[in-house]
Design an enzyme around this catalytic site. Structure first.
Site, PDB file in Angstrom:
ATOM      1  N   GLY A 261       0.805  -1.210   0.000  1.00  0.00           N
ATOM      2  CA  GLY A 261       0.000   0.000   0.000  1.00  0.00           C
ATOM      3  C   GLY A 261       0.842   1.266   0.000  1.00  0.00           C
ATOM      4  N   HIS A 262       0.156   2.413  -0.090  1.00  0.00           N
ATOM      5  CA  HIS A 262       0.847   3.693  -0.161  1.00  0.00           C
ATOM      6  C   HIS A 262       1.643   3.971   1.119  1.00  0.00           C
ATOM      7  CE1 HIS A 262      -3.031   4.610   1.750  1.00  0.00           C
ATOM      8  NE2 HIS A 262      -2.403   5.588   2.371  1.00  0.00           N
ATOM      9  N   ASN A 263       2.808   4.558   0.940  1.00  0.00           N
ATOM     10  CA  ASN A 263       3.715   4.969   2.023  1.00  0.00           C
ATOM     11  C   ASN A 263       4.339   3.802   2.778  1.00  0.00           C
ATOM     12  OD1 ASN A 263       2.892   7.520   1.339  1.00  0.00           O
ATOM     13  ND2 ASN A 263       1.670   7.865   3.172  1.00  0.00           N
ATOM     14  N   VAL A 264       4.158   2.578   2.318  1.00  0.00           N
ATOM     15  CA  VAL A 264       4.809   1.433   2.962  1.00  0.00           C
ATOM     16  C   VAL A 264       6.321   1.553   2.800  1.00  0.00           C
ATOM     17  CG1 VAL A 264       5.231  -1.055   2.681  1.00  0.00           C
ATOM     18  CG2 VAL A 264       2.891  -0.195   2.847  1.00  0.00           C
ATOM     19  N   SER A 281       1.379   2.789   5.025  1.00  0.00           N
ATOM     20  CA  SER A 281       2.260   3.387   6.031  1.00  0.00           C
ATOM     21  C   SER A 281       2.838   2.379   7.030  1.00  0.00           C
ATOM     22  CB  SER A 281       1.540   4.510   6.791  1.00  0.00           C
ATOM     23  OG  SER A 281       1.146   5.547   5.912  1.00  0.00           O
TER      24      SER A 281
END
Length: 366
Positions: A261-264, A281
């Site tokens: 996912g985003h910001n991982v 995240s």
């Protein structure tokens, strides 16, 4: 291709035995071997007596140290100090690689501002956007698209149908299998008022009132940053970050059907097996192994050297070095005790039923 037993042993940093001039034309399973003539033949991996029993007399094989090739009737053999590592070298020696012709295919569409490194091979129907940089020796398979401003390092291997969006930066020797998608928008939305999801997080499940809600997109302005020697499996997806980039560290290997996912942030030398899902995240340390179908909750940290068994569900922080299993994930030894206790439940229920019957009879007798 064919190389001799002696050459293969030298390339694998292993010890050869027997006729070292016999050509090796490929690899096979032990039961598929046969007598090898002067023209050579396939070599089998037979590093245990169980597999060696299937070898045909006169064949050639890779054996574990201490095994007796003469007793097995072999013509030649290579001894493997670490069999799995030697198997990596063997398969590399006989892998012809993808069929991507040198140069740029005439059907490729490449923006005039893109820069293609020396010796790169660009396959049919590839689309490369403006300001893209592709390193030397890269191989880009058919129907790949690479978006504006993305960067790929030297010796990248991008298989057919991969989608690399704008603003993706990758290091050297990147391998991406077919139909993976890197740099898609993150799944990030907000409601004008407190959403039902935010409510139950606040109340731990109590609903004070259910109202209509409409979702507004939070756009993804960050990119994706990928280190050196990373491999990404078929049909895996890595979302771009919201503000900062989603990151994958050096040497990390990602299996098919994995979702980041985003910001991982994923550290160095991790192993993410098929159907792993890591929510936005989350922070994954170095050398972490997540087995198949492991799920990681958003905004939590998984420490260095953690190993999570298959189908584990990680909802809270995991300290460095821990081995976890289960749903929710706990220490592996704790989960094993839980499973033992669960298996005892039918017996406990039966004992309880007998005890209740006994108590009832005693009460009836007064």
């Amino acid at each position: 291709m064919a190389i001799t037993i002696g050459q293969l042993a030298q390339a694998l940093d292993a010890t050869g035995w027997g006729d070292l001039d016999l050509p090796v034309t490929g690899a096979a399973e032990p039961q598929a071997t046969g007598p090898v003539g002067p023209e050579g033949g396939v070599i089998a991996m037979a590093m245990s007596p169980k597999y060696a029993a299937s070898l045909q007399p006169g064949s050639i094989a890779i054996l574990a140290e201490g095994m007796d090739p003469e007793a097995l009737g072999l013509k030649a053999a290579i001894f493997a100090p670490r069999p799995r590592l030697l198997m990596a070298g063997l398969t590399r020696a006989f892998d012809p690689g993808p069929d991507i012709a040198p140069g740029i295919h005439p059907t490729a569409v490449i923006d005039q501002s893109a820069q293609i490194g020396v010796g790169a091979a660009i396959g049919p129907f590839v689309v490369i956007g403006p300001d893209v940089r592709i390193g030397s020796g890269a191989q880009i398979g058919p129907h790949v698209s690479i978006g504006r401003g993305s960067r790929l390092g030297d010796d990248a291997l991008i298989h057919a149908g991969v989608r690399i969006a704008h603003g993706v930066t990758a290091g050297h020797r990147l391998i991406v299998q077919s139909n993976a998608a890197i740099g898609g928008d993150g799944f990030s939305f907000v409601t004008p008022e407190e959403s039902g999801i935010e409510e139950i997080r606040r109340t731990l499940g109590t609903r004070e009132g259910i109202k209509e809600q409409h979702w507004t997109r939070i756009h993804s302005l960050g990119g994706v940053e990928i280190g050196d020697d990373v491999e990404i499996g078929a049909n895996s997806t890595i979302d771009r970050g919201t503000i900062r980039a989603t990151r994958v560290g050096n040497g990390t290997k990602i299996d098919n059907l994995v979702m980041l996912g985003h910001n991982v942030s994923v550290g160095d030398d991790c192993l993410l097996c098929s159907q792993v899902g890591i929510a936005g995240s989350a922070r994954i340390g170095n050398r972490v192994v997540l087995a198949g179908k492991v799920g990681v909750n958003d905004n939590i940290e998984v420490g260095d050297d953690v190993i999570a068994g298959g189908a584990s569900r990680i909802f809270t922080r995991v300290p460095a070095g821990r081995v976890v299993l289960g749903n929710p994930a706990v220490k592996m030894e704790t989960q094993m005790e839980i499973q033992k206790a669960v298996r005892r439940l039918p017996r406990f229920a039966e004992q309880l039923a007998r005890l209740q019957e006994t108590v009832t009879r005693l009460l009836e007798k007064g």
